[in-house]
Each structure stands twice: as structure tokens, then as C-alpha cells.
Design a protein around this motif. Structure first.
Motif, mmCIF file in Angstrom:
data_model
loop_
_atom_site.group_PDB
_atom_site.id
_atom_site.type_symbol
_atom_site.label_atom_id
_atom_site.label_comp_id
_atom_site.label_asym_id
_atom_site.label_seq_id
_atom_site.Cartn_x
_atom_site.Cartn_y
_atom_site.Cartn_z
ATOM 1 N N GLN A 175 80.377 35.578 -0.562
ATOM 2 C CA GLN A 175 81.652 35.953 -1.173
ATOM 3 C C GLN A 175 81.593 35.882 -2.697
ATOM 4 O OE1 GLN A 175 83.560 33.194 1.390
ATOM 5 N NE2 GLN A 175 84.441 34.778 2.699
ATOM 6 N N TYR A 176 80.866 34.905 -3.215
ATOM 7 C CA TYR A 176 80.723 34.785 -4.666
ATOM 8 C C TYR A 176 79.990 36.018 -5.227
ATOM 9 C CZ TYR A 176 79.849 32.684 -9.245
ATOM 10 O OH TYR A 176 79.818 32.444 -10.599
ATOM 11 N N LYS A 179 82.382 38.883 -5.181
ATOM 12 C CA LYS A 179 83.467 38.715 -6.158
ATOM 13 C C LYS A 179 83.035 39.113 -7.571
ATOM 14 C CE LYS A 179 86.444 35.086 -8.097
ATOM 15 N NZ LYS A 179 86.957 33.722 -7.904
ATOM 16 N N TYR A 180 81.800 38.719 -7.959
ATOM 17 C CA TYR A 180 81.337 38.995 -9.323
ATOM 18 C C TYR A 180 80.413 40.209 -9.392
ATOM 19 C CZ TYR A 180 83.680 34.756 -10.614
ATOM 20 O OH TYR A 180 84.654 33.816 -10.817
ATOM 21 N N GLU A 191 83.484 46.383 -13.628
ATOM 22 C CA GLU A 191 84.437 45.274 -13.739
ATOM 23 C C GLU A 191 84.497 44.687 -15.146
ATOM 24 O OE1 GLU A 191 84.230 42.446 -10.627
ATOM 25 O OE2 GLU A 191 85.180 43.882 -9.258
#
Ligand code: ATP
Ligand code: MG
Length: 194
Positions: A175-176, A179-180, A191
């Protein structure tokens, strides 16, 4: 246990857990590198991302912790400096250094190699695809651990190609990474507005 941890995966965690169990260690300190000198020519993710993924991966184990000594020391990371600093922080601790077969095979090329042995007891663990040998030193322990054919390089390539890394790395690390937008340059660029 030192490593680039870009990202940390279950091969690292199994190695730490097995060595801790066999040697009766009180604690395993994961030490993410600052700038790894062996990887000077390749892109390595920012230390803060690697540090945080290591924290996430180890958070559930009360015997696992993460040290910032290498991340916070300017310049390239050398294991001799890591061990000197850990020794200064914990003068009474018996230090062990956990290393996979591939890293152990290179150890004789490490900085101040002659002093390494006096600072810690080295434990070499098996790793699929690499020969485990004691590099001519009887004071190194060699240990067979459950075979995990996982590497960070493979994890990065999988993410880059859009393949899953579920179950290769801990869920929170999956998930990390998402996310990034790690290991997917286009997402990261979008992003950050670059
Ligand atoms: P990369 O492919 O980026 O080099 P890696 O998977 O080799 O990543 P590192 O952070 O370079 O991971 O390794 C840290 C330490 O963990 C090294 O001592 C390495 O030998 C050991 N290690 C890594 N993966 C495994 C594995 N699957 N089994 C046993 N030891 C491992
Ligand atoms: Mg490696």
C-alpha cells in the motif's frame, strides 16, 4: 541487519526471524542504508521512503526495530561505520550482523574488513540462486533458512511492469508503494507535478 530495503520484502523478514530464533537474539535492528556504496551507479529510492517501509514491515514484531544511524549519517554507507555507531550506542550489547549469501560473498571488499569481525559476529544465511560459503573465516556462522526466492530488484521490476507484489512484501508495504507511486516513474512524476 543492514540492507537497502528498496523495498523490504519477506526474504529479509524470514532471515531476521530465523537468525533471531536460532541465536536467541533479544532484538533485530534493521538498518536501512543511506547511500549504499555498492549501488552508487544505480537509482536508489530516497532513504526516507526506504526507512518508512522498513518501519511498516517490522512494526508488528515486538523484537524488531529500525535504526536511523545510516540514513542520518551523511555520505556513503559503510557497514564498519554502522557497527561502530551501534556499538557506541549500545556498548554492552553483543552485536550480530545478519547477511545473505550474496552480500557475504562480497564482504572481503568492504571497508576496514579486518575490524568488522571484532565488532560483530557475522551470520550468513542461504539465499536462492547464491552459493553460501564462509569466505575462509571459521568465526562466521552459516545457516540454512527457508528459501524465499524474492529480491527487491524483482519487486521493483514487477511494480514497474504493473504486476502484483502482494505476498512478496508485507501488505502495508504494498500500500505504501501504491500511495507514493514508487517504482512507477510516470505516477510519481504526475503526483509531484514534474
Ligand atoms: P536488491 O535486489 O535491490 O539488491 P535485495 O533483495 O538483495 O535487493 P538488499 O536490501 O540488497 O535486498 O539486501 C539486504 C540483505 O538481505 C543482504 O544481506 C541480502 O543478502 C539479504 N537478503 C535479501 N533477500 C534475501 C532473501 N530472499 N533470502 C535471504 N537473504 C536475503
Ligand atoms: Mg541486494
Amino acid at each position: 541487519m543492514g540492507g537497502t530495503f528498496d523495498p523490504i520484502h519477506h526474504g529479509h523478514l524470514v532471515a531476521a526471524s530465523e537468525v533471531a530464533s536460532v541465536f536467541g537474539l533479544d532484538e533485530v535492528v534493521f538498518v536501512p542504508t543511506g547511500q549504499p556504496w555498492q549501488k552508487a551507479k544505480q537509482e536508489v529510492s530516497p532513504a526516507e521512503h526506504r526507512y518508512l517501509m522498513t518501519v511498516i514491515a517490522t512494526a508488528s514484531n515486538p523484537r524488531f526495530s529500525v535504526s536511523r544511524v545510516d540514513v542520518d549519517r551523511p555520505g556513503r554507507t559503510y557497514t564498519i561505520d554502522t557497527l561502530r555507531e551501534l556499538h557506541a550506542l549500545r556498548p554492552d550489547a553483543d552485536l550480530f550482523f545478519i547477511t545473505g549469501a550474496d552480500a557475504l560473498a562480497q564482504i572481503l571488499s568492504w571497508k576496514d574488513v579486518d575490524e568488522l569481525w571484532s565488532l560483530a559476529h557475522f551470520v550468513g544465511v542461504t539465499r536462492p540462486g547464491h552459493e553460501l560459503s564462509n569466505i575462509g573465516r571459521d568465526d562466521i556462522s552459516l545457516m540454512e533458512i527457508p528459501a524465499m526466492a524474492i529480491s527487491s530488484t524483482d519487486c521493483r521490476e514487477r511494480v514497474h511492469a504493473g504486476h502484483p507484489v502482494w505476498y512478496l512484501v508485507p501488505d502495508g508495504v504494498v500500500q505504501y508503494i501504491a500511495k507514493y507511486g514508487l517504482y512507477t516513474p510516470d505516477v510519481a512524476a504526475v503526483e509531484s507535478g514534474v
